[in-house]
Write an enzyme that holds these catalytic residues in place. Sequence first.
Site, PDB file in Angstrom:
ATOM      1  N   TRP A  22       0.820  -1.216   0.000  1.00 14.53           N
ATOM      2  CA  TRP A  22       0.000   0.000   0.000  1.00 14.53           C
ATOM      3  C   TRP A  22       0.856   1.270   0.000  1.00 14.53           C
ATOM      4  CZ3 TRP A  22      -0.405  -3.904   3.623  1.00 14.53           C
ATOM      5  CH2 TRP A  22       0.241  -3.682   4.843  1.00 14.53           C
ATOM      6  N   ARG A  23       2.183   1.084   0.097  1.00 15.71           N
ATOM      7  CA  ARG A  23       3.040   2.265   0.030  1.00 15.71           C
ATOM      8  C   ARG A  23       3.631   2.451  -1.369  1.00 15.71           C
ATOM      9  NH1 ARG A  23       6.350   2.309   5.807  1.00 15.71           N
ATOM     10  NH2 ARG A  23       4.704   3.361   6.987  1.00 15.71           N
ATOM     11  N   GLU A  35      -5.541   1.041   5.594  1.00 13.10           N
ATOM     12  CA  GLU A  35      -5.715   1.539   6.968  1.00 13.10           C
ATOM     13  C   GLU A  35      -6.872   0.833   7.671  1.00 13.10           C
ATOM     14  OE1 GLU A  35      -3.856   3.220   8.839  1.00 13.10           O
ATOM     15  OE2 GLU A  35      -2.426   4.035   7.401  1.00 13.10           O
ATOM     16  N   LEU A  78      -9.936 -12.193   8.578  1.00 12.70           N
ATOM     17  CA  LEU A  78      -9.368 -10.937   9.107  1.00 12.70           C
ATOM     18  C   LEU A  78     -10.075 -10.485  10.382  1.00 12.70           C
ATOM     19  CD1 LEU A  78      -8.678  -8.255   6.329  1.00 12.70           C
ATOM     20  CD2 LEU A  78      -7.090  -9.126   8.008  1.00 12.70           C
ATOM     21  N   TYR A 118      -8.348   9.103  13.061  1.00  9.71           N
ATOM     22  CA  TYR A 118      -7.023   8.579  12.692  1.00  9.71           C
ATOM     23  C   TYR A 118      -6.963   8.283  11.197  1.00  9.71           C
ATOM     24  CZ  TYR A 118      -3.405   5.391  11.492  1.00  9.71           C
ATOM     25  OH  TYR A 118      -2.360   4.822  10.807  1.00  9.71           O
ATOM     26  N   CYS A 190      10.367   2.482  18.895  1.00 13.03           N
ATOM     27  CA  CYS A 190       9.733   2.953  20.139  1.00 13.03           C
ATOM     28  C   CYS A 190       8.547   2.028  20.451  1.00 13.03           C
ATOM     29  CB  CYS A 190       9.289   4.407  19.983  1.00 13.03           C
ATOM     30  SG  CYS A 190       8.863   5.136  21.576  1.00 13.03           S
ATOM     31  N   CYS A 197      16.010   2.508  22.436  1.00  8.06           N
ATOM     32  CA  CYS A 197      16.447   3.907  22.480  1.00  8.06           C
ATOM     33  C   CYS A 197      17.849   4.095  21.889  1.00  8.06           C
ATOM     34  CB  CYS A 197      16.409   4.423  23.915  1.00  8.06           C
ATOM     35  SG  CYS A 197      14.764   4.278  24.637  1.00  8.06           S
ATOM     36  N   CYS A 206      14.181  13.222  23.386  1.00 11.79           N
ATOM     37  CA  CYS A 206      13.227  12.439  24.176  1.00 11.79           C
ATOM     38  C   CYS A 206      13.449  12.646  25.678  1.00 11.79           C
ATOM     39  CB  CYS A 206      13.366  10.960  23.813  1.00 11.79           C
ATOM     40  SG  CYS A 206      12.202   9.935  24.718  1.00 11.79           S
ATOM     41  N   THR A 295     -12.501  -7.942  21.023  1.00  3.23           N
ATOM     42  CA  THR A 295     -11.929  -6.822  21.791  1.00  3.23           C
ATOM     43  C   THR A 295     -12.535  -6.720  23.194  1.00  3.23           C
ATOM     44  OG1 THR A 295     -11.804  -5.684  19.693  1.00  3.23           O
ATOM     45  CG2 THR A 295     -11.305  -4.374  21.637  1.00  3.23           C
TER      46      THR A 295
HETATM   47  S1  SF4 Z   1      14.434   7.522  22.836  1.00  6.61           S
HETATM   48 FE1  SF4 Z   1      12.318   8.025  23.359  1.00  6.61          FE
HETATM   49  S2  SF4 Z   1      11.266   8.079  21.376  1.00  6.61           S
HETATM   50 FE2  SF4 Z   1      13.200   6.999  21.081  1.00  6.61          FE
HETATM   51  S3  SF4 Z   1      12.750   4.804  21.369  1.00  6.61           S
HETATM   52 FE3  SF4 Z   1      13.404   5.637  23.351  1.00  6.61          FE
HETATM   53  S4  SF4 Z   1      11.518   6.217  24.376  1.00  6.61           S
HETATM   54 FE4  SF4 Z   1      11.027   6.017  22.204  1.00  6.61          FE
END
Ligand code: SF4
Length: 343
Positions: A22-23, A35, A78, A118, A190, A197, A206, A295
């Site tokens: 889809w991209r 979506e 689905l 969204y 994340c 991180c 962050c 759900t």
């Molecule tokens: S640094 Fe912050 S934004 Fe990046 S992965 Fe870690 S918690 Fe998520």
Amino acid sequence: MQNNMQHKLITWYQENHRHFPWRENENPYNIWISEIMLQQTTTEAVIPYFKRFMETFDTIDKLANASLEEVYKLWEGLGYYRRAKHIHETAQIIVEKYHGEFPNTYEDILALKGIGPYTAGAICSIAYHQSTPAIDGNVLRIISRVYLLKDNIALNKTQKKITDIVKELLIGYDSSAFNQGLMDLGATICRPINPQCDICPIQSHCLAYAKNQQKVLPINIKNIKHQEIHYTTGIITYQNQILLIQNPAGLLENLYGFIQYDIESPYRFVEEFEKQFHIPLSIVAHIDDLKHVFTHRTWYMHVYHFIINVPIEHLYTLDEIEKLPLSTAHLKVLKAYLKSREF
Ligand code: SF4
């Protein structure tokens, strides 16, 4: 050279983005279907469904002119079938009201069936590069961490606050790359548990990372009551045919399934059935006990095989059943029955 968060996220996205069918273009129809399929379903699971769907209905016109059963059949497995019904209805509205062209304003898109803020935001930003946020669970989590927000992200007021933050962040930047950058960052780096991180492109912005709170945030406490229902589910056969009914309304509207009553005894099932259909029913065997989680509810299905000795409406052979859209829960029931016949 710009050194702010938006620039870093967009650059990272352009160099590292995930490749999905889809991209491959920015057609709003593709983005809409993907979506909707991606709600409640993983990208890996969606890929084959998306490909099949777009091969069969390569235009909104074809989708609008198809029968609802054809759409359900492509959706089979689905789950959350109401999505398929809304897609079908929306395609018909687009043909009637917009001459088959996908609308291009946030308000018009949001007014379509089954499209929330969204999805409308994702379509407007990805297909039309409009400056609209697309706030899903990934974005709530990332923004909560980056800004060290200690508010509960399950609450509307927190979601509104995060939407306002993203609106500000979008000003002057490519909303398509920024929103998709957040989607990919949330899916790959994340993540909800153990965010990576060390390799995060926006680590220096962050606050949760700076304060070592990335494994605590976001606060996400939902107060949803989960319903558990026990059913006796009947595989009712007449010779080589199986009785299936089409659900008239509710959770699995229009899908086919076995008759089930929320009672916990096959003997009471017989009483209920005979009261409803006025023909005798005999119990043959206990097949299995199955569980299916939706759900907000869980079904416990205590599956029994029954037989009737007179033909009635809604009997189908296995070949015919293959062509009918069955709910995922009752596909499990059918599989358990077929397995039991192998012994
Ligand atoms: S640094 Fe912050 S934004 Fe990046 S992965 Fe870690 S918690 Fe998520």
